[in-house]
Design a protein around this motif. Sequence first.
Motif, short mmCIF file in Angstrom:
data_model
loop_
_atom_site.label_atom_id
_atom_site.label_comp_id
_atom_site.label_asym_id
_atom_site.label_seq_id
_atom_site.Cartn_x
_atom_site.Cartn_y
_atom_site.Cartn_z
N ALA A 151 0.81 -1.21 0.00
CA ALA A 151 0.00 0.00 0.00
C ALA A 151 0.85 1.26 0.00
CB ALA A 151 -0.93 -0.01 1.22
N LEU A 152 1.94 1.26 0.75
CA LEU A 152 2.83 2.42 0.77
C LEU A 152 3.45 2.65 -0.61
CD1 LEU A 152 4.86 2.43 4.12
CD2 LEU A 152 3.39 4.24 3.22
N ARG A 153 3.88 1.58 -1.24
CA ARG A 153 4.47 1.71 -2.58
C ARG A 153 3.45 2.30 -3.55
NH1 ARG A 153 9.34 -0.44 -3.25
NH2 ARG A 153 10.14 -1.84 -1.64
N GLU A 154 2.21 1.84 -3.49
CA GLU A 154 1.17 2.35 -4.39
C GLU A 154 0.88 3.82 -4.10
OE1 GLU A 154 -1.24 -1.87 -5.06
OE2 GLU A 154 -2.07 -0.33 -3.75
N THR A 155 0.82 4.17 -2.81
CA THR A 155 0.53 5.55 -2.44
C THR A 155 1.63 6.49 -2.91
OG1 THR A 155 -0.78 4.91 -0.50
CG2 THR A 155 0.19 7.11 -0.47
N LEU A 156 2.87 6.10 -2.71
CA LEU A 156 3.99 6.96 -3.10
C LEU A 156 4.15 7.00 -4.62
CD1 LEU A 156 6.46 5.94 -0.27
CD2 LEU A 156 5.23 8.10 -0.50
N ALA A 157 3.83 5.91 -5.30
CA ALA A 157 3.89 5.93 -6.76
C ALA A 157 2.87 6.91 -7.33
CB ALA A 157 3.64 4.53 -7.32
N ALA A 158 1.74 7.05 -6.62
CA ALA A 158 0.70 7.98 -7.07
C ALA A 158 1.08 9.43 -6.80
CB ALA A 158 -0.62 7.65 -6.39
N ALA A 159 2.17 9.65 -6.04
CA ALA A 159 2.60 11.01 -5.71
C ALA A 159 3.63 11.54 -6.69
CB ALA A 159 3.17 11.03 -4.28
N ALA A 160 3.65 10.98 -7.89
CA ALA A 160 4.62 11.41 -8.89
C ALA A 160 4.60 12.92 -9.08
CB ALA A 160 4.34 10.72 -10.23
N GLY A 161 5.78 13.52 -8.99
CA GLY A 161 5.89 14.96 -9.18
C GLY A 161 5.68 15.78 -7.93
N LEU A 162 5.21 15.16 -6.84
CA LEU A 162 4.95 15.90 -5.61
C LEU A 162 6.12 15.83 -4.63
CD1 LEU A 162 1.22 14.90 -4.92
CD2 LEU A 162 2.12 16.91 -6.14
N ALA A 163 7.03 14.89 -4.82
CA ALA A 163 8.20 14.74 -3.96
C ALA A 163 9.22 13.91 -4.72
CB ALA A 163 7.84 14.08 -2.64
N ARG A 164 10.45 13.86 -4.17
CA ARG A 164 11.52 13.15 -4.87
C ARG A 164 11.62 11.69 -4.43
NH1 ARG A 164 17.26 16.05 -5.06
NH2 ARG A 164 15.91 17.46 -6.24
N ALA A 165 11.47 11.42 -3.15
CA ALA A 165 11.60 10.06 -2.61
C ALA A 165 11.07 10.06 -1.19
CB ALA A 165 13.06 9.59 -2.66
N ALA A 166 11.06 8.89 -0.57
CA ALA A 166 10.68 8.76 0.84
C ALA A 166 11.58 7.71 1.48
CB ALA A 166 9.21 8.40 0.98
N VAL A 167 11.86 7.88 2.77
CA VAL A 167 12.72 6.95 3.50
C VAL A 167 11.99 6.54 4.77
CG1 VAL A 167 14.96 6.56 4.56
CG2 VAL A 167 14.76 8.12 2.62
N LEU A 168 11.84 5.24 4.96
CA LEU A 168 11.24 4.72 6.19
C LEU A 168 12.35 4.26 7.11
CD1 LEU A 168 8.63 3.82 7.70
CD2 LEU A 168 8.98 1.56 6.67
N VAL A 169 12.33 4.72 8.35
CA VAL A 169 13.42 4.42 9.28
C VAL A 169 12.87 4.30 10.69
CG1 VAL A 169 13.96 6.87 9.70
CG2 VAL A 169 15.77 5.15 9.93
N GLY A 170 13.52 3.46 11.50
CA GLY A 170 13.19 3.40 12.91
C GLY A 170 13.73 4.63 13.61
N VAL A 171 13.08 5.05 14.70
CA VAL A 171 13.49 6.29 15.35
C VAL A 171 13.29 6.19 16.86
CG1 VAL A 171 11.20 7.34 15.07
CG2 VAL A 171 13.20 8.81 15.34
N ARG A 172 14.22 6.82 17.60
CA ARG A 172 14.04 7.03 19.02
C ARG A 172 14.00 8.53 19.26
NH1 ARG A 172 18.77 5.26 22.61
NH2 ARG A 172 19.42 7.44 22.38
N TYR A 173 12.94 8.98 19.89
CA TYR A 173 12.75 10.40 20.10
C TYR A 173 13.33 10.84 21.45
CZ TYR A 173 9.41 10.29 16.20
OH TYR A 173 8.82 10.14 14.97
N ALA A 174 13.58 12.12 21.56
CA ALA A 174 13.98 12.68 22.85
C ALA A 174 12.86 12.40 23.85
CB ALA A 174 14.22 14.18 22.71
N GLY A 175 13.22 11.87 24.99
CA GLY A 175 12.22 11.47 25.97
C GLY A 175 11.99 9.98 26.00
N GLY A 176 12.55 9.25 25.01
CA GLY A 176 12.50 7.79 25.06
C GLY A 176 11.50 7.13 24.15
N GLY A 177 10.61 7.90 23.52
CA GLY A 177 9.62 7.29 22.64
C GLY A 177 10.27 6.67 21.42
N ARG A 178 9.73 5.56 20.99
CA ARG A 178 10.26 4.86 19.82
C ARG A 178 9.15 4.63 18.80
NH1 ARG A 178 15.23 2.25 20.35
NH2 ARG A 178 16.16 2.40 22.43
#
Length: 269
Positions: free
Chosen positions: A158-185
């Motif tokens: 679904a993500l691939r289809e959604t981003l493919a439909a965004a042609a011309g609106l952005a260059r790329a997207a990166v999915l990454v794990g994250v730890r926020y300040a305060g400990g949230g993940r």
Amino acid sequence: MTPLDQAHAAMAGGREADALRFYRVLADATLFLLLEHEGTGERINPKVFDLPDGPVLLAFDSEDRMAEFGQGTFGQGAFGQGAMPYAALPGRIVAQHLAGKGVALGLNFGSGSASETLLPPEAMSWLAEMLEQVPDAVEARAEVFSAPSALPGVLDTALRETLAAAAGLARAAVLVGVRYAGGGRGHVLAIVDAHPGAQDALARAVGETLVFSGVEAGVIDVTFVAAADKALAQMQRFGRVFEIPEPEMPARPAPAAPGMDPDRPPRLR
């Protein structure tokens, strides 16, 4: 088979994920909605068919299927030999118009296709309600990036289809794990060089992708970064990159079909 055919046929397996995907595809599809008469200005008047099961609007996912309906007995009875007036609208606009009206949507009637079906009023109201879910805007500072967890197959597709439909609106997207300040993940989808006017629409589109994939809201946050942002290099080191294609340039500009000008959305009566 069209994307709607494929999505509707997949529902035969009885999986909730396939049913959700069908409604996501329907919301994103361009539907050719039959009108009572040609639209005047920004207002259009859909044609209501009084069928035994109740009032119905008719829409098709291609002009060819609409034309086939017009050539049939029922279509000729409704419109005679003249051209059928119509408006080309995103499925989400049709659903929002029908919500709470007690009117069903007849999809691809007379086509014999896999997606020929009658969607009851309750289904259209449910779809409109799902589409109204707006992502919350939050501020959090990322401290550490890491490799993302494996995505469920349905969400990855679904993500691939959604981003493919965004042609011309952005260059790329990166999915990454994250730890926020305060400990949230969690996970964050960083959309690169998004057009400023498209950021809200892109965030909403990703949010809808989560909803229609059966994934709990908030599992993936969305942020927008510039290609020159230092944080992007760290994200790309650990993350999963989704390419967003360049828009295809038509050989010559084609006139917009009724209802398709984003600066002048139609008003349905």
